[in-house]
Write an enzyme that holds these catalytic residues in place. Structure first.
Site, mmCIF file in Angstrom:
data_model
loop_
_atom_site.group_PDB
_atom_site.id
_atom_site.type_symbol
_atom_site.label_atom_id
_atom_site.label_comp_id
_atom_site.label_asym_id
_atom_site.label_seq_id
_atom_site.Cartn_x
_atom_site.Cartn_y
_atom_site.Cartn_z
ATOM 1 N N LYS A 164 0.846 -1.185 0.000
ATOM 2 C CA LYS A 164 0.000 0.000 0.000
ATOM 3 C C LYS A 164 0.884 1.238 0.000
ATOM 4 O O LYS A 164 2.034 1.127 0.425
ATOM 5 C CB LYS A 164 -0.936 0.005 1.199
ATOM 6 N N ASP A 218 -1.517 -6.154 2.745
ATOM 7 C CA ASP A 218 -2.037 -5.310 3.810
ATOM 8 C C ASP A 218 -1.468 -5.962 5.066
ATOM 9 O O ASP A 218 -1.890 -7.063 5.443
ATOM 10 C CB ASP A 218 -3.565 -5.336 3.857
ATOM 11 N N HIS A 219 -0.487 -5.307 5.676
ATOM 12 C CA HIS A 219 0.254 -6.042 6.726
ATOM 13 C C HIS A 219 -0.638 -6.424 7.908
ATOM 14 O O HIS A 219 -0.301 -7.312 8.678
ATOM 15 C CB HIS A 219 1.522 -5.292 7.150
ATOM 16 N N LYS A 274 -0.906 -10.091 10.781
ATOM 17 C CA LYS A 274 -0.769 -10.071 12.246
ATOM 18 C C LYS A 274 -1.401 -11.337 12.822
ATOM 19 O O LYS A 274 -2.487 -11.742 12.417
ATOM 20 C CB LYS A 274 -1.470 -8.828 12.828
ATOM 21 N N ASP A 283 -4.975 6.306 4.709
ATOM 22 C CA ASP A 283 -3.819 5.610 5.272
ATOM 23 C C ASP A 283 -4.217 4.370 6.080
ATOM 24 O O ASP A 283 -3.510 3.373 6.082
ATOM 25 C CB ASP A 283 -3.036 6.582 6.173
ATOM 26 N N HIS A 323 -6.511 -1.129 6.345
ATOM 27 C CA HIS A 323 -6.415 -1.938 7.565
ATOM 28 C C HIS A 323 -7.767 -2.121 8.277
ATOM 29 O O HIS A 323 -8.160 -3.236 8.607
ATOM 30 C CB HIS A 323 -5.416 -1.329 8.550
ATOM 31 N N LYS A 376 -3.784 9.045 15.463
ATOM 32 C CA LYS A 376 -2.400 9.153 15.937
ATOM 33 C C LYS A 376 -2.354 10.089 17.136
ATOM 34 O O LYS A 376 -3.270 10.890 17.350
ATOM 35 C CB LYS A 376 -1.525 9.691 14.816
HETATM 36 C C1 BG6 Z 1 0.737 1.806 8.178
HETATM 37 C C2 BG6 Z 1 0.370 3.257 8.161
HETATM 38 O O1 BG6 Z 1 0.151 1.136 7.104
HETATM 39 O O2 BG6 Z 1 0.306 1.229 9.394
HETATM 40 C C3 BG6 Z 1 0.961 3.977 9.348
HETATM 41 O O3 BG6 Z 1 0.831 3.854 6.952
HETATM 42 C C4 BG6 Z 1 0.599 3.290 10.640
HETATM 43 O O4 BG6 Z 1 0.550 5.346 9.383
HETATM 44 C C5 BG6 Z 1 0.893 1.791 10.548
HETATM 45 O O5 BG6 Z 1 1.352 3.874 11.690
HETATM 46 C C6 BG6 Z 1 0.360 1.058 11.763
HETATM 47 O O6 BG6 Z 1 0.825 -0.261 11.724
HETATM 48 P P1 BG6 Z 1 1.039 -1.107 13.061
HETATM 49 O O7 BG6 Z 1 1.454 -2.444 12.568
HETATM 50 O O8 BG6 Z 1 2.079 -0.383 13.850
HETATM 51 O O9 BG6 Z 1 -0.284 -1.099 13.753
#
Ligand code: BG6
Length: 478
Positions: A143, A172-173, A177, A230, A235, A326
């Site tokens: 992304k 999409d990481h 998880k 974002d 997510h 944030k």
């Molecule tokens: C990313 C966003 O995809 O995910 C960031 O671009 C965000 O803004 C991050 O901080 C959050 O990922 P995680 O794994 O720390 O929850």
């Protein structure tokens, strides 16, 4: 279990994502014995490095960013033996023949596009021209996959010219998880929850992804994106899909992705009164959102809360409340399934009102708990109290569960295994943008501006009101 030997090329191999996430993840998989000796990782980028310099850069990145403590000393040296570097020009011809000559026949081949999306087309075309885009090759993209429906479609089209959908892995990481995968295990591996998983028994669902960090050094990107693009379009949308989807018939890529797609297509449009956007104000360190994004008139948001409805038989009438932001009070991501009250209390009004809440904690302190109502101990009559049945994975499953693998470890190994279940399909991404676009267009048309909220808080007051109005309240961010 080791995966088949592979050649993995990381375009953007000297970049931030490669150093912070991709290489440390590969290192940890190497430590746990998942990489066969023949497997190769090839960094590819525009800068001129020789192999030794790149190996050193990789070793430094791992020393800095690897968080796992299970790798033995000396393994970094052994790991970098598998690493090569090639200098390629994505828009020119330099380096491509050399890269092609480094590929081994009959091996899984994966190309990680850890570069700006504007380069996807150039990379795909050159891989094709130099004979590296055969049916066995896979490409991995990150992304942001577009910034609206049109740009996402254009990216899908450009990739489709040289690669089949079955070769494209859109990351999409969040899907990598552990706890997110556990969500599916809990829903579809137990008899207990699924019969109650609908609007008849569920009052509402809350999804919170709260961060303590600000926009950091990504001000320019963030101001163009805001939390909606974002975090929500990808997510939070994925979390919503896994919670809301119908049981797929098998745990296989298209069965799962078909069900997720149906959820996205059933999402209602969101009315302005059902959304609250915020920007964090001044922190003690002197930073504030407008300063961090270097735009005194920025109308992008660092916080968003919204009430979303799903028009299908299972969920009609059950609101989903999403929020992410944030510079909030704590880093805490969780999904709470709040069940309805019992239809009638046999204990009378003094017993109070109670309901079961299933909370799935994504991070930190991964686990679940289920609030159950019991009798308050003591001789004082039938007073009721809610107690959590706590299942913190690290406590329940022992030390192994404490060293939670990073999402990228799972996802990269799935690319090598050829398993697309935890990756987004092109139509899914497009459907998510099709839902997101009118929301953003509405803000622009109306000239909506986010409200300011205090850093370290739970977000704008108005976001609390969004819930109160419905006689509900957010769970505390802690
Ligand atoms: C990313 C966003 O995809 O995910 C960031 O671009 C965000 O803004 C991050 O901080 C959050 O990922 P995680 O794994 O720390 O929850």
């Amino acid at each position: 279990i080791p995966v088949d030997p592979f050649d993995l090329v990381i375009f953007g191999g000297t970049g931030d994502l490669a150093r912070r996430k991709i290489l440390p993840a590969l290192f940890r998989r190497f430590c746990s014995g998942q990489m066969e000796d023949e497997s190769r990782i090839i960094g590819a980028a525009r800068s001129d490095h020789d192999q030794a310099e790149y190996r050193q850069m990789v070793a430094d990145a791992i020393a800095e960013f690897n968080t796992s403590t299970t790798c033995e000393a000396g393994t970094i040296e052994a790991f970098v033996e598998r690493i090569d570097y090639v200098h390629v020009d994505a828009k020119g011809e330099e380096g491509w023949d050399k890269l092609a000559s480094m590929m081994h026949p009959n091996r899984v081949r994966a190309f990680y596009f850890s570069v700006a999306p504007s380069l996807f087309g150039d990379l795909a075309e050159r891989l094709h021209r130099h004979g590296m885009a055969d049916g066995e090759s896979r490409i991995v993209v990150e992304k942001p996959f577009g910034r609206d429906l049109d740009t996402a479609r254009a990216l899908n089209d450009v990739l489709a010219q040289h690669f089949d959908e079955s070769q494209i892995y859109r990351i999409d990481h969040y899907l990598g998880k552990e706890t997110v995968q556990n969500l599916m295990a809990v829903r579809f591996g137990n008899m207990l929850f699924e019969p109650l998983w609908n609007s008849q028994y569920v009052d509402h669902i809350q999804i919170t992804v709260a961060e303590t960090v600000g926009v950091g050094g990504r001000g320019e990107y963030y101001d163009r994106s805001g939390a909606m693009r974002d975090m929500v379009q990808n997510h939070l949308m994925q979390l919503l899909c896994l919670i809301a989807m119908e049981p797929p018939a098998q745990f296989d890529p298209d069965a799962v992705r078909d069900e997720k797609l149906k959820v996205i297509r059933a999402l209602n449009a969101v009315e302005p009164k059902d959304m609250v956007r915020g920007q964090y104000g001044r922190s003690e360190d002197g930073s504030d959102y407008l300063k961090d994004v270097e735009n005194p008139r920025a109308s992008s948001e660092s916080f968003i809360a919204m009430r979303v409805g799903i028009s299908n038989w299972r969920w009609a009438g059950t609101p989903f409340y999403l929020r992410t932001g944030k510079k909030l009070r704590a880093r805490a991501s969780e999904i709470a399934v709040v069940f309805k009250e019992t239809p009638h209390s046999i204990f009378g009004p003094e017993a109070g009102r109670h309901r079961n809440i299933l909370t799935i904690r994504l991070q930190p302190n991964e686990g679940m708990d289920l609030d159950v109502t019991i009798k308050e101990p003591g001789p004082g009559g039938m007073r009721l109290v809610d107690v959590p049945l706590d299942m913190t994975f690290a406590e329940a499953l022992g030390p192994e569960a404490e060293d939670v693998p990073d999402a990228y470890e799972r996802l990269i190994m799935d690319v090598i295994r050829g398993n697309q279940t935890l990756f987004m399909r092109g139509d899914e991404v497009e459907a998510a943008w099709a839902w997101t676009d009118p929301i953003i267009a509405g803000w622009e048309e109306r000239g909506d501006r986010p409200v300011t909220y205090e850093p370290g808080s739970s977000g704008p007051e108005d976001s609390l009101a969004l819930m109160h109005r419905d006689g509900r309240r957010w769970r505390e961010i802690k």
